[in-house]
Design an enzyme around this catalytic site. Structure first.
Site, short mmCIF file in Angstrom:
data_model
loop_
_atom_site.label_atom_id
_atom_site.label_comp_id
_atom_site.label_asym_id
_atom_site.label_seq_id
_atom_site.Cartn_x
_atom_site.Cartn_y
_atom_site.Cartn_z
CE LYS A 55 -3.93 1.63 2.82
NZ LYS A 55 -4.84 1.22 3.91
CB SER B 219 -8.15 -0.04 5.72
OG SER B 219 -8.96 1.11 5.72
CB SER C 5 -8.07 2.90 2.80
OG SER C 5 -7.19 2.42 3.82
#
Lengths: 66, 466
Positions: free
Chosen positions: B80, B180, B156
């Site tokens: 990420k 997330s 996310s």
């Protein structure tokens, strides 16, 4: 405690104090988010945790633990 | 080698160690698949081709020289884009941080994966500043769900889940503040681990909510998840929240089965507001595990509210200066929540932090009579991209705030969770189930995830992309 929380009045009072500009097009969403937060706060505040309840975070004076 | 994209991390590491497969071959295959197929998915914001090939060649050179190889030798992964990768600017899903200089050093967990022999393919798309459950991103485009690119990957950590479900890598690193890791794992049909709060070091990752931020992996099998998690464990002197526990490997006990484990399904809050299929996925897991007991956490709704307020205020405090100076450069949906968060009374947050502790005690009492709890990960399968409202349990709810309504109370008190992917009969999209354990018992939740996989109840196929 969240009863009487007026999101419109909060935006008017707090934004200038914080140095934040809330453009007109953003205002409805900011107000809606404040109203949602107030609903969440009502849930949190109705729980009688009492004066002696400790918060979750605990400070560790020596910094990171070994 | 045509199945390389679907090969588990454990198999790659084994084949690289035995010399039947070179790390460079694996890396080149992954890079070629990303180049060919990521334009239709949007998982990556940066592909680190030179780094990947250099790391792969270093693994191959170590093997050729007879030096010991790590447990993830030659295994490709990506992170990420809130994890620092030396030489890349850490975007954290934003346009604003694109102005920052390149990171001088890898994040602590990236250093651990490198030491384990893994090969970094690049940085992955995410919701802006991690304040997101959708996987959409105004600046970098959405990360699309590989099982149906017209749908959300979840957020996310949307790019992380999309990359693994698309077969770009068997492993990806994520963060989870309110869900997330677990939400995108559920929507993309993956195994995901949100470890206990304080288990894994967070140094050199861009923060969101210090009180609630966790890091962890997603994978396509319980074994790969445990293999990666074990490599990530260890102290982090630069993260004061890292508890510095000794390494407690989960892999050795992974196939321990269910003998002696007491499992209950969470009812109450966790059986309301969800589509019938979300609850059916939980029932399917409970059935496979022979779990008949239902348990409740009566304050789950309040805990979710506490996490909501702590997130709004800590997030707003983190970004206050950027809200003053760069407001126009935020995604408005993120900015408007942060602006509101900056204006909340401190007493609400102080009370929320007290409620966290009392809710944690409530959960610990429940864990005196049960080892593992089951709950839905999301109230529904992946919504369509751009969808702003969803109807669950007869109520119309905003998508952005409510995809995480089942994950949020659990991360609020830092319990370890394995998200497991379930495909109901005839379903075209997966659902996720949270396997929740007591603090520091990642081994238990991974063991149950492995048992569900062995029973055929949980599975994470690579999406059929062409």
């Amino acid at each position: 405690m969240s009863a009487g929380f007026d999101p419109e009045a909060v935006v008017d009072a707090m934004a200038p104090l914080l140095g934040l500009a809330v453009p007109a097009e953003a205002r409805p969403a900011v107000v809606a988010n404040l109203a949602l937060a107030a609903a969440m706060a009502a849930l949190v505040l109705e729980d009688p945790v009492g004066d002696h309840a400790e918060p979750a975070p605990v400070f560790t004076p020596a910094g990171a633990r070994p | 080698m045509s199945d390389l994209h679907a090969r588990p991390a454990a198999a790659i590491a084994r084949d690289v160690a035995s010399g039947t497969l070179s790390a460079e071959t694996v890396a080149r295959a992954a890079l070629a698949r990303i180049a060919a197929l990521d334009p239709q998915i949007g998982a990556f914001t940066a592909v680190t081709t030179k780094r990947a090939l250099a790391e792969a060649r270093a693994v191959d050179a170590d093997r050729a020289a007879g030096r010991p190889l790590g447990p993830l030798a030659g295994v490709p992964y990506a992170v990420k884009n809130l994890f620092d990768l030396a030489g890349l600017t850490t975007l954290a899903g934003s346009r604003i941080n694109g102005d920052d200089p390149p990171a001088p050093r890898d994040a602590a967990l990236v250093e651990r994966l490198r030491a384990a022999g893994a090969v970094c393919l690049g940085a992955l798309n995410m919701g802006e500043y991690a304040y997101d459950f959708t996987g959409e991103n105004l600046h970098h485009g959405p990360s699309r769900n590989p099982h149906d690119p017209s749908r959300m990957s979840g957020g996310s950590s949307g790019g992380s889940a999309a990359a693994v479900a698309a077969g770009f890598a068997p492993l990806a690193l994520c963060s989870d503040t309110n869900g997330s890791i677990r939400v995108p794992a559920a929507l993309c049909g993956l195994f995901g681990l949100k470890p206990t709060y304080g288990r894994l070091g967070r140094s050199r990752t861009f923060p969101f909510v210090a009180s609630l931020d966790h890091l962890g992996p997603v994978a396509r099998s319980a074994e790969d998840l445990a293999l990666c998690y074990d490599a990530l464990q260890g102290p982090d002197p630069d993260d004061p929240a890292c508890a510095g526990r000794r390494v407690e490997p989960a892999l050795p006990g992974l196939d321990g089965g269910m003998a002696g484990l007491r499992v209950a399904t969470l009812g109450g809050y966790f059986a309301e507001r969800g589509e019938p299929d979300a609850l059916a996925a939980v029932a399917r897991c409970a059935g496979a595990l022979g779990a008949t007991r239902t348990a409740t956490l009566p304050n789950a709704g309040r805990a979710r509210a506490a996490a909501f307020l702590i997130t709004m205020t800590e997030g707003a405090a983190l970004h206050l200066d950027r809200l003053r100076t760069r407001a126009a450069d935020f995604d408005p949906a993120v900015r408007d929540r942060l602006l509101a968060g900056a204006m909340l009374p401190a007493a609400w947050v102080a009370q929320a932090q007290k409620l966290r502790r009392s809710f944690a005690q409530e959960a610990l009492r429940l864990f005196e009579s049960v080892d593992v709890l089951l709950a839905p990960a999301t109230p529904c399968p992946a919504p369509r991209l751009g969808q702003t409202e969803m109807t669950v349990g007869g109520a119309v709810l905003p998508v952005r705030a409510n995809l995480g309504l089942y994950t949020q109370p659990i991360s609020c008190i830092g319990l370890p969770v394995a998200a497991v992917p379930v495909w109901l009969p005839g379903a075209t999209l997966p659902l996720g189930v949270q396997v929740i354990g007591p603090p520091w018992r990642e081994d238990l939740v991974l063991r149950v995830a492995a048992a569900l996989e062995a029973a055929g109840t949980a599975r994470a196929p690579v999406a059929g992309l062409a």
